[in-house]
Design an enzyme around this catalytic site. Structure first.
Site, PDB file in Angstrom:
ATOM      1  N   LYS A  79       0.850  -1.190   0.000  1.00 50.40           N
ATOM      2  CA  LYS A  79       0.000   0.000   0.000  1.00 50.40           C
ATOM      3  C   LYS A  79       0.887   1.241   0.000  1.00 50.40           C
ATOM      4  CE  LYS A  79      -3.932   2.065   2.534  1.00 50.40           C
ATOM      5  NZ  LYS A  79      -4.737   2.008   3.771  1.00 50.40           N
ATOM      6  N   SER A 154      -9.812   2.002   2.816  1.00 50.72           N
ATOM      7  CA  SER A 154      -8.924   2.742   1.957  1.00 50.72           C
ATOM      8  C   SER A 154      -7.906   1.889   1.210  1.00 50.72           C
ATOM      9  CB  SER A 154      -8.175   3.792   2.771  1.00 50.72           C
ATOM     10  OG  SER A 154      -7.290   3.173   3.694  1.00 50.72           O
ATOM     11  N   SER A 178      -9.950  -0.262   7.044  1.00 53.57           N
ATOM     12  CA  SER A 178      -9.342  -0.114   5.717  1.00 53.57           C
ATOM     13  C   SER A 178      -8.688  -1.365   5.150  1.00 53.57           C
ATOM     14  CB  SER A 178      -8.311   1.017   5.732  1.00 53.57           C
ATOM     15  OG  SER A 178      -8.966   2.256   5.721  1.00 53.57           O
TER      16      SER A 178
END
Lengths: 489, 479
Positions: A79, A154, A178
């Protein structure tokens, strides 16, 4: 055989039997990225060239008879909020569009020590604020099960990349859901460890008291393997906890007889899609069948968790994001002439609407005269939430809820309605508030073929218990053998 | 009303840099004067993703300071964030302490011309220093130097107990000497490692209500503080006497004009949005930990002073001056021990050394020579190798270019003439050249002898042994 369909433990088996080489594996993934990335849009920075080079080096080592680790040469996606030395870490923000960290996050040091290959930095909501990955400055990631839908957020890039077989597994971060929510929406396994199990050093802070690094994998076994790599006390993060070294793969057991499961009724009521609810009920029935003891109970305090979460998370974010001031490594408005203008214009131009919304909210709840009514009260409620969970864990080994109130929604359907977007976190935030571990495992699909996730919550540092609970269910139901992303347009 | 009709009320916030080797939240060195941005790392530069780790030495030093100022030490303390934007503050927040400081409720006893008085210490907390802005004269911009960012500070907040400038001065000197004694800060004022924010207000004598205060920040010289307070008190009296009101504001002291000016940036409206620092765990101190630190506290100035009065028979005033600085006091003890003549060392420190320090605005810690060299100077005089007037020249030389005093006098040819033959030659020469004075002396004018000795000293450039000269003149003039 499609290499990219395999889990990491399956790849390891084939590497051992010499059925596959590191080069072949990485080639397969690089090709898959070439093929699917135009549709899925999961990567902010692709590292395929550099990844292939590394793969060849590791293959050479193996060919020369050098000893390498069990995970050497296995690809991974990261990420884009985890700092990687020498590679851009953008947090999907215009603010950090050109930021290259001069150091590696502690989790990256661990990944690199295993000689794993980072194939790219994955898309996300800007600074991890959002539940659909639509708030990325760079691109909107699509859900591989239906390209007109969001992957969740997210960590939507991480979830979609694993779901689309562009990487075998990935790292994400979870502040209010997330990891778990996009894992549920993309039909993969997502684990958020206990706050303090994994070092936050090098994870760009959103809400410091809630953020945790975790994993996206194809199955629970891979989840245990990757958790083994990233877990552990770090001197650089004083909030990380030393619980000694554990081997989470030892928890991969099918026998759950006598496991006490708590089912909080508040998570099955209003706002939860009926298909999601019935899918969860089926899963819980399965557990009973397998010998678990199931009991419904009330976790009344949970209804305050969302408000508590948004106050604490935004307060911390408003402070954490202050450093993006146009002075050093950030975007600076070319228009700015005075110091005040550097601050105002740079921040106005480079932060997206959602980030600004949260900074403003956080600044407000911390301001003098409002602190006691909001921030202080939220901290008090936080303590109550922890207490309620503690009480629950006196009676139950795990708590099971839906991961998300709905399956993946259409792009654009919620992005202009912040309140509705915030409600997407309703099942996950209380776990962060209480600092507990939670895993999301796929447990079925809805009538439109979209995956549904089951959230298994454990007591602090009881990752073994939730891994075991998830593994037993997975082995019994074999979701991956029944359902696959279709890349429907 | 006249100035005497008002009572002045002042309070101080002193910032002292702690002399730990590394910064408060990372392992960068804290040395002063390095090239810009050479003592920095991702943590003190506030790179995204970095986290602070609290330097335990900082806690230890702050607890030490608390114990030395009679504070209660909190068993349960924490760090908080103070949020504001400025380019020298890279995180846009300063990690400080808000509602749970490490030390509280202490006091310091000061002495002024009016006697002894206790000044309350409200609290002592730990925090990080900010970086520095270097204004670039060529480009018209400003450059950020983060070497100082993260250098540990303690902030010592006093009660508003001061009623005179003398009390403020005495407190600042006393506090400085305490911090030096316990070796937690080197308190180099010129480098800004000991600086004060001064809050001032006035009220009519007898009034219980406090007047509106103004604040002067980052004052780092005793002289400026005294001058600034003189001005500011006068200004406030004038404002009130003219029927005006004192505004609560930050004022800047201007050394050149000798005035204070309003900063007019409405700093007071700033809301720092303090909240607990989530990146650090709470600071929990055990009784044992605190007791162990208590045991390491060194002998404090009062106790040393008492010892000087008893053992070395120094005057109250001299002992006070010497013990006001740990460095002077150490210099006194070490030099005295080497040469055995504490009285003489005392005299050098009180008169010539103090005068030079004053004239050059030098801190005692900056004295370039060591105790051994001072002791040697005393011994050379005691042995008669040099006269005390040559001694003064040697001292000046020690300040300029410190080295063995014996070398200095050899190099400069300052060795005292104690050879009887040589002295006699000079005496006879002077007698011959000054018949009038000789006649005067013989005629009963004792004072003429002084003149002749003076001439002889002049002739020998001060090197002749004065006792021998005197004796020789008397003998020769009797003939």
């Amino acid at each position: 055989m499609d290499i990219t369909e395999l889990t990491v433990h399956e790849l390891q088996g084939k590497l051992k039997n010499k059925e596959l080489t590191i080069t072949q594996i990485n080639e397969a993934y690089v090709n898959r990225i070439k093929e699917k990335e135009p549709e899925v849009q999961a990567f902010i920075t692709e590292l395929t060239d550099q990844g292939m080079k590394q793969a060849k080096q590791i293959q050479n080592k193996i060919d020369n008879g050098e000893k390498v680790g069990d995970l050497a040469g296995i690809p991974i996606g990261i990420k884009d909020i985890i700092c990687t030395k020498g590679v851009k870490t953008t947090c999907a923000s215009k603010m950090l569009e050109n930021f290259i960290a001069p150091y590696d996050a502690t989790v990256m040091e661990k990944i690199n020590a295993e000689e794993m290959i980072d194939l790219g930095k994955l898309n996300m909501d800007e600074f991890a604020m959002g539940g659909s990955t639509e708030y990325s400055y760079f691109k909107k990631t699509r859900n591989p099960w239906d390209l007109s839908r969001v992957p969740g957020g997210s960590s939507g890039g991480s979830a979609a990349a694993v779901s689309a077989n562009m990487v075998p597994w990935a790292l994400g971060t979870d502040t209010g859901g997330s990891i778990r929510q996009p894992a549920a929406l993309c039909g993969v396994v997502g684990l958020k460890p206990t706050y303090g199990l994994v070092s936050r050093y090098g994870l760009v802070a959103f809400a410091s008291s809630l953020d945790q690094v975790g994993v996206f994998t194809k199955d629970v076994q891979d989840c245990a393997i990757l958790l083994n790599v990233i877990a552990g006390h770090d001197e650089k993060d004083t909030t990380s906890v030393d619980v000694g070294s554990k081997d989470y793969t030892k928890s991969l057991q099918k026998d759950i007889k006598g496991l006490r499961i708590g089912v909080p009724k508040e998570f099955y009521g209003e706002g939860i899609n009926p298909e999601v609810k019935s899918c969860l009920e089926t899963a819980i029935a399965k557990y009973k069948e397998m010998g678990a003891e199931v009991e419904e109970f009330s976790l009344d305090i949970a209804k305050y968790a969302l408000a508590t979460y948004y106050i604490i998370a935004c307060a911390e974010a408003s402070s954490n994001l202050g450093r993006y001031d146009g002075i050093r490594y950030t975007y600076r408005s070319p228009e700015a002439k005075t110091l005040k203008e550097i601050y105002k214009k740079s921040r106005s131009e480079a932060f997206g609407a959602e980030v600004k919304r949260r900074i403003i909210l956080g600044t407000y709840v911390l301001s003098s005269g409002y602190y006691d009514a909001y921030y202080k009260k939220a901290q008090q409620v936080r303590t109550l939430v922890m207490n309620e969970f503690n009480k629950a864990f006196e009676k139950y080994d795990v708590i099971i809820t839906p991961t998300s109130p709905t399956t993946a929604f259409k792009l654009g359907s919620k992005s202009n309605n912040p309140m509705e977007m915030y409600l997407a976190d309703i099942c996950t935030v209380s776990v962060n508030i209480a600092g507990l571990p939670g895993i999301s495992v796929p447990c079925g699909v809805d009538s439109e073929g979209m995956p549904i996730g089951m959230q298994i919550i454990g007591n602090k540092f009881c990752e073994e218990t939730i891994i075991k609970t998830a593994y037993a269910y997975e082995q019994e139901t074999k979701f991956r053998e029944k359902y696959k992303p279709t890349f429907k347009k | 009303m006249a100035r005497e009709d008002y009572e002045v009320v002042m309070g101080l916030e002193v910032h002292a840099e702690l002399s730990t080797k590394t910064k408060i939240f990372c392992s960068c060195p804290t040395k002063f004067g390095a090239k810009p941005n050479t003592q920095v790392c991702p943590i003190c530069m506030a790179m995204p993703g970095t986290l602070p780790t609290l330097n335990e030495k900082v806690v230890e030093y702050a607890v030490k300071a608390g114990l030395a100022t009679n504070c209660e030490i909190s068993r349960n303390s924490k760090n908080d964030r103070k949020n504001y934007f400025y380019p020298d503050l890279p995180k846009a927040y300063q990690i400080s302490q808000y509602d749970k400081p490490l030390c509280e409720h202490g006091y310091i006893e000061i002495e002024t011309s009016k006697g002894k008085k206790k000044i309350g210490i409200t609290r002592i907390h730990i925090e990080e220093d900010a970086g520095k802005l270097d204004h670039d004269d060529l480009g018209g911009g400003a450059l950020v130097d983060l070497n100082r960012a993260g250098v540990p500070l303690i902030e010592i907040v006093s009660e508003p107990d001061f009623r005179s400038i003398e009390e403020v001065d005495s407190y600042l000197k006393k506090l400085k000497s305490i911090l030096e004694y316990i070796e937690v800060s080197d308190c180099k004022m010129q480098e800004g490692s000991y600086r004060a924010d001064v809050n001032t207000s006035i009220r009519p004598i007898g009034s219980q209500k406090l007047g509106t205060r103004t604040e002067m920040k980052n004052m780092n010289s005793f002289r400026s503080i005294t001058r600034a307070l003189e001005y500011e008190i006068g200004r406030q009296v004038e404002v009130l006497d003219n029927g005006g009101t004192v505004e609560q504001e930050t004022r800047k002291w201007d050394e050149v004009s000798g005035k204070t000016f309003s900063m007019r940036d409405k700093e007071n409206a700033e809301d720092y949005r303090y909240f607990p620092e989530p990146d650090l765990v709470a600071i929990k101190l055990s009784e044992e930990y605190i007791e162990n630190i208590r045991k390491t506290l060194p002998e404090m100035p009062e106790s040393r002073k008492q010892r000087y009065l008893n053992d070395y028979k120094l005057s109250e005033k001299d002992a006070g001056i010497i013990t006001s600085s740990k460095y002077l006091s150490d210099l006194f003890e070490k030099a005295g021990e080497i040469c055995g003549n504490y009285k003489a060392v005392n005299n050098w420190i009180i008169s010539d050394i103090s005068r030079i320090l004053n004239e050059t605005e030098m801190d005692p810690i900056e004295i370039p020579f060591d105790a051994k060299q001072l002791a040697k100077l005393v011994m050379l005089i005691d042995k008669g190798t040099i006269s005390s007037s040559i001694g003064k020249k040697v001292l000046v030389e020690l300040f300029k270019n410190p080295r063995d005093p014996e070398e200095i006098i050899k190099e400069k040819g300052w060795i005292q003439i104690s050879d009887e033959g040589a002295i006699k030659d000079v005496v006879l020469k002077i007698i011959e050249a000054n018949p009038q004075s000789v006649a005067d002396y013989k005629g009963g004018k004792e004072r003429a002898l002084g003149f002749l000795v003076g001439q002889a000293m002049k002739e020998t450039k001060g090197k002749a042994n004065p006792q021998m000269l005197n004796k020789m003149f008397v003998e020769e003039l009797k003939k």
